[in-house]
Design a protein around this motif. Structure first.
Motif, short mmCIF file in Angstrom:
data_model
loop_
_atom_site.label_atom_id
_atom_site.label_comp_id
_atom_site.label_asym_id
_atom_site.label_seq_id
_atom_site.Cartn_x
_atom_site.Cartn_y
_atom_site.Cartn_z
N LYS A 1 11.40 3.16 0.82
CA LYS A 1 12.00 4.45 0.48
C LYS A 1 10.97 5.36 -0.20
O LYS A 1 10.93 6.57 0.05
CB LYS A 1 13.20 4.25 -0.44
N ILE A 2 10.15 4.77 -1.05
CA ILE A 2 9.11 5.55 -1.73
C ILE A 2 8.11 6.10 -0.72
O ILE A 2 7.72 7.27 -0.78
CB ILE A 2 8.37 4.69 -2.78
N GLY B 1 2.61 9.58 3.40
CA GLY B 1 3.77 8.73 3.68
C GLY B 1 3.47 7.67 4.71
O GLY B 1 3.89 6.51 4.57
N LYS B 2 2.73 8.05 5.76
CA LYS B 2 2.39 7.09 6.81
C LYS B 2 1.41 6.03 6.29
O LYS B 2 1.50 4.86 6.64
CB LYS B 2 1.79 7.81 8.02
N VAL C 1 0.88 0.34 4.32
CA VAL C 1 0.63 -0.61 3.23
C VAL C 1 1.86 -1.48 2.99
O VAL C 1 1.76 -2.69 2.82
CB VAL C 1 0.24 0.12 1.93
N VAL C 2 3.03 -0.86 2.97
CA VAL C 2 4.27 -1.60 2.76
C VAL C 2 4.48 -2.61 3.89
O VAL C 2 4.89 -3.75 3.66
CB VAL C 2 5.48 -0.64 2.69
N SER C 3 4.18 -2.21 5.11
CA SER C 3 4.31 -3.10 6.26
C SER C 3 3.39 -4.30 6.12
O SER C 3 3.80 -5.45 6.32
CB SER C 3 3.98 -2.34 7.55
N ASP C 4 2.13 -4.05 5.74
CA ASP C 4 1.18 -5.15 5.54
C ASP C 4 1.62 -6.06 4.39
O ASP C 4 1.49 -7.29 4.46
CB ASP C 4 -0.22 -4.60 5.24
N SER C 5 2.14 -5.44 3.34
CA SER C 5 2.59 -6.21 2.17
C SER C 5 3.76 -7.12 2.54
O SER C 5 3.86 -8.25 2.04
CB SER C 5 3.01 -5.26 1.05
N GLU C 6 4.63 -6.62 3.40
CA GLU C 6 5.77 -7.44 3.84
C GLU C 6 5.29 -8.63 4.66
O GLU C 6 5.80 -9.75 4.50
CB GLU C 6 6.75 -6.59 4.65
N PHE C 7 4.32 -8.39 5.53
CA PHE C 7 3.74 -9.51 6.29
C PHE C 7 3.16 -10.56 5.34
O PHE C 7 3.40 -11.76 5.50
CB PHE C 7 2.62 -9.01 7.21
N MET C 8 2.42 -10.10 4.34
CA MET C 8 1.79 -11.02 3.39
C MET C 8 2.84 -11.75 2.56
O MET C 8 2.72 -12.95 2.31
CB MET C 8 0.84 -10.25 2.48
N TYR C 9 3.86 -11.03 2.13
CA TYR C 9 4.94 -11.64 1.33
C TYR C 9 5.62 -12.75 2.12
O TYR C 9 6.02 -13.78 1.56
CB TYR C 9 5.94 -10.56 0.94
#
Length: 236
Positions: free
Chosen positions: A60-61, A110-111, A116-124
């Motif tokens: 959302k951020i 935003g993109k 970054v959020v997408s990569d972070s989710e993969f890592m998580y």
């Protein structure tokens, strides 16, 4: 000189058994070459990981920053690092120009944050292969490069008085990037499904601490070494 044989013997037995337990705890017999402390650390890390998923909030951020353009020049530690940083921002849709160790990034914030959020989710989710497929090199290195380059971006945004954008970037680092990097490779475990293991670890820690404390108390009591309040002087 031993003054109380009984308490000295109790203390000695407690301290020796404590030492034996400690040796057993520190031996690599808890799976994958881990000792007891490693096992406990891994267990508590697994529990904490389950409560550290802020991907939805981070998404959302990132979306709130779409349409906001940034045009900044940052400096890496070397030309090779600048190229790797550039790969990250290029895949995120930004126009990137590199010159020696300098990197100019022109794109939608935003993109970039969304990538970054997408990569972070993969890592998580311990899916480093998906990150490696995007950038062509190690997933942890790529995530670390996001973090290092963001430090430069952060300073550049502050210099341009873009404080709202800087605040959004900082939140993404704290809520997505850092948890993704720090918890990479850690298995998620829910407390509700591991109550017995958690109760055992907490009770053992309490017992182990008390065990050592009373061992010392009885040992020194047997030697006649005690702690007492000083007698008050009687005023004449």
């Amino acid at each position: 000189m031993i003054r109380n044989t009984k308490t000295f013997a109790i203390g000695l037995v407690m301290l020796l058994s404590f030492a034996l337990c400690y040796v057993g705890m520190m031996s690599p017999n808890f799976g994958n070459g881990r000792n007891g402390l490693n096992y406990a650390d891994d267990m508590f890390n697994s529990f904490s990981k389950g409560s550290s998923n802020f991907i939805k909030e981070s998404t959302k951020i990132a979306e709130s920053q779409k349409g906001i353009n940034i045009n900044l020049t940052i400096k890496a530690s070397s030309a090779a690092e600048a190229v790797k940083w550039g790969k990250l921002y290029s895949v995120a849709g930004a126009a990137v120009t590199t010159k020696d160790s300098s990197l100019t990034v022109n794109g939608d914030l935003g993109k970039i944050l969304g990538s970054v959020v997408s990569d972070s989710e993969f890592m998580y989710n311990n899916d480093g292969k998906s990150v490696e497929a995007k950038y062509g090199y190690d997933a942890r290195e790529a995530t670390n490069n996001w973090n290092n380059s963001f430090k430069k971006i952060d300073s550049a945004l502050k210099a341009k008085s873009q404080f709202k954008e800087e605040a959004a970037l900082s939140k993404i680092v704290q809520k997505a990037l850092e948890p993704g990097y720090n918890y990479y490779g850690v298995e998620i475990k829910k407390v509700s499904e591991n109550k017995a293991s958690l109760a055992f670890l907490l009770c053992f820690y309490l017992l182990y601490t008390v065990w050592y404390g009373f061992g010392l108390y009885y040992f020194f009591d047997g030697l006649g070494i005690t702690v007492s309040k000083p007698k008050k002087k009687v005023e004449v």
